[in-house]
Write a protein that holds these residues in place. Structure first.
Motif, short mmCIF file in Angstrom:
data_model
loop_
_atom_site.label_atom_id
_atom_site.label_comp_id
_atom_site.label_asym_id
_atom_site.label_seq_id
_atom_site.Cartn_x
_atom_site.Cartn_y
_atom_site.Cartn_z
N ALA A 159 12.58 -30.08 -41.67
CA ALA A 159 11.78 -29.50 -40.60
C ALA A 159 12.53 -29.63 -39.28
O ALA A 159 13.36 -30.53 -39.10
N VAL A 160 12.27 -28.70 -38.35
CA VAL A 160 12.88 -28.78 -37.02
C VAL A 160 12.13 -29.86 -36.23
O VAL A 160 11.00 -29.65 -35.80
N ALA A 161 12.77 -31.01 -36.06
CA ALA A 161 12.15 -32.13 -35.37
C ALA A 161 12.55 -32.22 -33.91
O ALA A 161 11.91 -32.93 -33.13
N VAL A 178 17.86 -30.53 -35.99
CA VAL A 178 17.96 -30.10 -34.59
C VAL A 178 18.21 -28.59 -34.52
O VAL A 178 19.10 -28.07 -35.20
N LEU A 179 17.44 -27.91 -33.70
CA LEU A 179 17.66 -26.49 -33.41
C LEU A 179 18.26 -26.38 -32.02
O LEU A 179 17.66 -26.81 -31.04
N PHE A 180 19.46 -25.80 -31.94
CA PHE A 180 20.14 -25.60 -30.66
C PHE A 180 19.87 -24.18 -30.20
O PHE A 180 20.09 -23.22 -30.95
N LYS A 189 29.37 -21.22 -27.77
CA LYS A 189 28.92 -22.53 -27.29
C LYS A 189 27.55 -22.94 -27.83
O LYS A 189 27.27 -24.13 -28.00
N ASP A 190 26.70 -21.96 -28.09
CA ASP A 190 25.32 -22.28 -28.44
C ASP A 190 24.95 -21.93 -29.89
O ASP A 190 23.85 -22.24 -30.33
N VAL A 191 25.88 -21.30 -30.60
CA VAL A 191 25.65 -20.99 -32.02
C VAL A 191 26.77 -21.56 -32.88
O VAL A 191 26.53 -22.41 -33.74
N VAL A 192 28.00 -21.12 -32.64
CA VAL A 192 29.11 -21.53 -33.49
C VAL A 192 29.35 -23.04 -33.40
O VAL A 192 29.47 -23.73 -34.43
N MET A 212 24.02 -28.56 -36.90
CA MET A 212 22.71 -28.18 -36.36
C MET A 212 22.35 -26.75 -36.73
O MET A 212 23.20 -25.96 -37.14
N ARG A 213 21.10 -26.41 -36.59
CA ARG A 213 20.67 -25.02 -36.67
C ARG A 213 20.85 -24.40 -35.29
O ARG A 213 21.09 -25.11 -34.30
N ALA A 214 20.72 -23.09 -35.20
CA ALA A 214 20.91 -22.43 -33.92
C ALA A 214 20.07 -21.17 -33.83
O ALA A 214 19.76 -20.53 -34.85
N ALA A 215 19.70 -20.83 -32.61
CA ALA A 215 19.05 -19.56 -32.31
C ALA A 215 19.67 -19.03 -31.03
O ALA A 215 19.97 -19.80 -30.12
#
Length: 233
Positions: free
Chosen positions: A5-7, A179-181, A188-191, A198-201
């Protein structure tokens, strides 16, 4: 496949929560010396500051953060003058160059995320000292909503340096996959976050950038983030 889960949510600042703010230049330094302290500035100081700033910016792109105290000390040395109390000058400089203003819709999203009981981390590249960024968040009524602030100005290295993301993971509880970044820049915010586990959006109002992985969700505004998390697999 990540089944955690995204905590925790790590949020970028400029371009995500706020329009990027201004950065000081040589003219600002001279103005602060004269208006705040009544000190005459050495001839050529503004030019020297901008030269050192350009060099620091190149290092910044390679992941190295150069404090403004170091920039000013180098500039004063180049004009062969004795520097004043640089800590005081830097503090006054950041007070004279306003930070970006947090978008009200983004602020509302942060408050909604806070109510979800997730850890919230502000994670961004900035030359602004942490005390000044805290002040910006306080003005927006958000300073108490963040569990931690991970700023390049505070830790000494910038996105996409892996050490930056390691600091984010530590601040967010130590479990990368939980963690969702969220930010507005692909590398910087995805790769970078994905490489750190981490996950990313991505926040992107227009056409998604080339090279964006197909499984990365895209939102036009961070205000959409709470709804995204509600339907997260």
């Amino acid at each position: 496949m990540n089944t955690l889960a995204v905590a925790a949510v790590a949020l970028d600042f400029g371009g995500t929560l706020a329009t990027p703010g201004a950065s000081p230049c040589g003219r600002d330094v001279v103005a602060v010396l004269e208006s705040r302290f009544g000190w005459p500035s050495p001839a050529g100081l503004d030019v020297a500051v901008d030269e050192v700033r350009a060099e620091a910016k190149a290092a910044y792109r390679q992941g190295v953060q150069t404090p403004w105290e170091t920039i000013l000390a180098d500039a004063w040395q180049r004009v062969s003058a004795q520097p004043p109390d640089l800590d005081a000058v830097v503090d006054a400089l950041w007070e004279s160059v306003p930070d970006a203003v947090v978008d009200p819709r983004a602020a509302a999203a942060v408050r909604t995320l806070r109510r979800s009981q997730r850890e919230l981390v502000l994670a961004c590249n900035t030359q602004r000292p942490i005390a000044h960024r805290r002040r910006t968040l306080a003005v927006a009524g958000l300073v108490e909503h963040f569990d931690a602030l991970v700023l390049s100005s505070d830790i000494g290295f910038t996105k996409p340096d892996p050490r930056f993301y390691a600091a984010v993971v530590d601040a967010a509880g130590g479990v990368p996959g939980a963690v969702l970044f969220v930010g507005d820049t692909l590398d910087k915010d995805v790769v970078g976050p994905r490489a750190a586990g981490m996950r990313a959006a991505l926040v992107c109002a227009g056409e998604p950038p080339p090279g964006l992985p197909e499984d990365i969700p895209v939102i036009a505004h961070v205000a959409e983030l709470p709804n995204l998390l509600e339907r997260w697999p």
